[in-house]
Enzyme design. Structure first.
Site, PDB file in Angstrom:
ATOM      1  N   SER A   1      38.214  -1.031 -53.427  1.00  0.00           N
ATOM      2  CA  SER A   1      38.588  -2.397 -53.096  1.00  0.00           C
ATOM      3  C   SER A   1      37.420  -3.369 -53.274  1.00  0.00           C
ATOM      4  CB  SER A   1      39.059  -2.417 -51.652  1.00  0.00           C
ATOM      5  OG  SER A   1      39.281  -3.735 -51.267  1.00  0.00           O
ATOM      6  N   LYS A   2      37.775  -4.590 -53.624  1.00  0.00           N
ATOM      7  CA  LYS A   2      36.752  -5.633 -53.733  1.00  0.00           C
ATOM      8  C   LYS A   2      36.556  -6.311 -52.376  1.00  0.00           C
ATOM      9  CE  LYS A   2      35.938  -6.463 -58.373  1.00  0.00           C
ATOM     10  NZ  LYS A   2      35.340  -5.168 -58.587  1.00  0.00           N
ATOM     11  N   ARG A   3      37.477  -6.028 -51.460  1.00  0.00           N
ATOM     12  CA  ARG A   3      37.393  -6.670 -50.140  1.00  0.00           C
ATOM     13  C   ARG A   3      37.344  -5.613 -49.060  1.00  0.00           C
ATOM     14  NH1 ARG A   3      41.182 -11.220 -51.209  1.00  0.00           N
ATOM     15  NH2 ARG A   3      39.866 -12.474 -52.587  1.00  0.00           N
TER      16      ARG A   3
ATOM     17  N   PHE B   1      30.771  -4.136 -48.914  1.00  0.00           N
ATOM     18  CA  PHE B   1      29.624  -4.966 -49.276  1.00  0.00           C
ATOM     19  C   PHE B   1      28.349  -4.371 -48.679  1.00  0.00           C
ATOM     20  CE2 PHE B   1      33.090  -8.268 -49.043  1.00  0.00           C
ATOM     21  CZ  PHE B   1      33.303  -8.251 -50.402  1.00  0.00           C
TER      22      PHE B   1
END
Ligand code: GLU
Length: 495
Positions: A257-259, A272
């Site tokens: 996932s990017k989030r 992140f």
């Protein structure tokens, strides 16, 4: 692998558009390991030509993230270097020069197609599987084009790619890949605002910065033919290219996932770098774990420190197939690294988290506590809840029913605490003496050890889950222990 003929110079070249994702961090790490392995240079270059998507915070996230991971760069922002500047928007005049060269050699052309025209081309050509742009300005008279450009008409510059034949590119991980030129688009190399696109700036910089190897995410594989055509247009030798496997989510069924999201149990699933840091994953554990996302040393060796990773890293063992991110495995690595810390090192690592939680802790006491919480911490941010009660004058009020041992009632508690208080008042305050003394109390009262220890634990810690009791009392000291027992007794009395 083929022998290296040029000095190794590799770069991590992020676009500062958003938060620093572990996918990017893994790319940075592989570049770093490769550079260090070969005694080469690791370069950081900020690719900020897409000003629309530029996020001013992104560079900070990136630099802080790289620092947290210990991936120090030899050239780049803050450290400088002979090949600078290392931020692309500071290099615009360089790109202009090379763009002019392509125009002069008829290897690029100005294009005046309007957004409406492009929409129309897209509608017509997309269903046929053709690239959007139909090359309508490719053969337009350059003199006329220059006149229109000089009169201020909005335009872009496009590369002139071969119309037929094939191009075979070589990837150090995937081998040869052949593309048909026919399906390549004459892409934009300079936008209407005069700023080059990623492709153009990237190729020029890699050449001028004498990059020997490009290690980047595999989403760029499809750009390889375009880049090689650009190198050819300039008459430059392209660097060796290697595209790293994509990182899949833990189910293995889709890209990571990017989030950030939450697991069903409410736990945050970080993606992140700064969230991993905030949660308190050790830098060494992150680096060791990430090195194994897409690379392996052999079939079994997992725990490797930085030096070992540097010594062992090679492109030959980077896997072409996708790798899944595994949170449990990372937690396991973190546990291994956490347990290997000395009490002093652990205290140092947890100090910022403890301070952040508003706890007024001192280093020496944390060193004393460290061995007793070491096994219990998954991440450094777990520490405050294990240590907070050591550093308060008064415990926050807790539910008095927590004092009640199994098969007993609240009325039984005062005599237990009173006994404990009187015994401890006579005891030397070290683990063994406390242990022996309280066991005498257990006998005198004729109850089970657990029935005695629970109310003491609650009275001095204010919580069920705490480090081992006798060590806790020893660290708290006699005065604080007795005071907390007294305070509890008076709360019970007033109840
Ligand atoms: N700026 C590109 C990115 O952020 C770099 C790709 C490359 O390494 O060439 O993905």
């Amino acid at each position: 692998m083929t022998a290296l003929t040029k000095p190794v110079r590799v770069r991590y070249a992020p676009s500062p558009t958003g938060d620093f994702h572990v996918g990017g961090a893994r790319t940075a790490l592989f570049n770093y390991l490769f550079a260090r392995h070969h005694g080469g240079n690791f370069i950081l270059r900020i690719e900020d030509t897409d000003q629309k998507r530029y996020n001013p915070e992104a560079v900070n996230w990136l630099l802080n993230g790289l620092r947290y991971l210990g991936l120090d760069w030899d050239e780049g922002p803050e450290v400088g270097g002979e090949y600078g500047p290392y931020v692309q928007t500071e290099r615009l005049s360089i790109y202009q020069h090379y763009c002019q060269q392509l125009l002069d050699n008829d290897l690029a052309y100005r294009c005046f197609a309007t957004p409406e025209e492009l929409d129309e081309m897209r509608r017509e050509r997309k269903p046929k599987g053709l690239p959007t742009y139909d090359r309508r300005y490719r053969d337009y008279d350059p003199a006329k084009a220059l006149e229109r450009a000089d009169s201020g008409e909005s335009h872009v510059i496009r590369i002139k790619l071969p119309l037929e034949g094939n191009i075979t590119v070589h990837d150090a991980i995937r081998g040869d890949i052949t593309f048909q030129n026919e399906i390549l688009e004459d892409v934009i190399i300079v936008k209407s605002d005069g700023i080059p696109t990623y492709h153009m700036a990237n190729v020029i910089d890699d050449h001028l910065m004498e990059i020997s190897h490009i290690l980047r995410g595999d989403e760029w594989v499809s750009s390889m033919p375009l880049h090689i055509h650009l190198y050819n247009a300039f008459g430059w030798e392209p660097p060796t290219m290697a595209h790293l496997p994509v990182i899949l989510n833990p189910t293995g069924k889709g890209k990571m996932s990017k989030r950030e999201s939450r697991a069903p149990d409410g736990q945050i699933l970080p993606v992140f770098v700064r969230t991993f840091e905030e949660l308190g994953y050790l830098s060494d554990a992150m680096v060791n774990y990430m090195a194994l996302v897409g690379w392996s040393y052999d079939d079994k060796t997992e725990i490797m420190d930085r030096e070992e990773l540097i010594e062992r890293f090679s492109l030959d063992r980077v896997n072409a197939s996708p790798a899944s991110w595994n949170y449990e495995k990372l937690n396991y690595f973190n546990g291994v690294y956490m347990r290997a810390l000395t009490p002093e090192a652990l205290a140092k690592q947890i100090m910022p988290y403890v301070k952040e939680a508003g706890i007024n802790a001192d280093y020496d006491t944390l060193v004393k506590i460290a061995p007793f919480i070491q096994e219990r911490l998954n991440v450094l941010s777990d520490a405050p809840q294990w240590v907070d009660f050591f550093f308060v004058d008064e415990l926050p009020a807790y539910d008095l029913n927590m004092l009640v041992p199994k098969k007993m009632s609240l009325e039984d508690v005062p005599s237990i605490l009173k006994t404990a208080h009187d015994i401890l008042a006579q005891t030397e305050f070290n683990h063994d003496a406390i242990d022996a003394a309280l066991r005498v109390g257990v006998k005198t009262l004729g109850i089970k050890a657990g029935q005695m220890f629970q109310p003491i634990r609650i009275a001095v810690c204010g919580k069920m889950v705490a480090p081992p009791l006798f060590n806790t009392l020893e660290i708290l000291g006699k005065e604080t222990t007795l005071k907390r027992l007294e305070q509890t007794l008076s709360r019970l009395e007033q109840n």
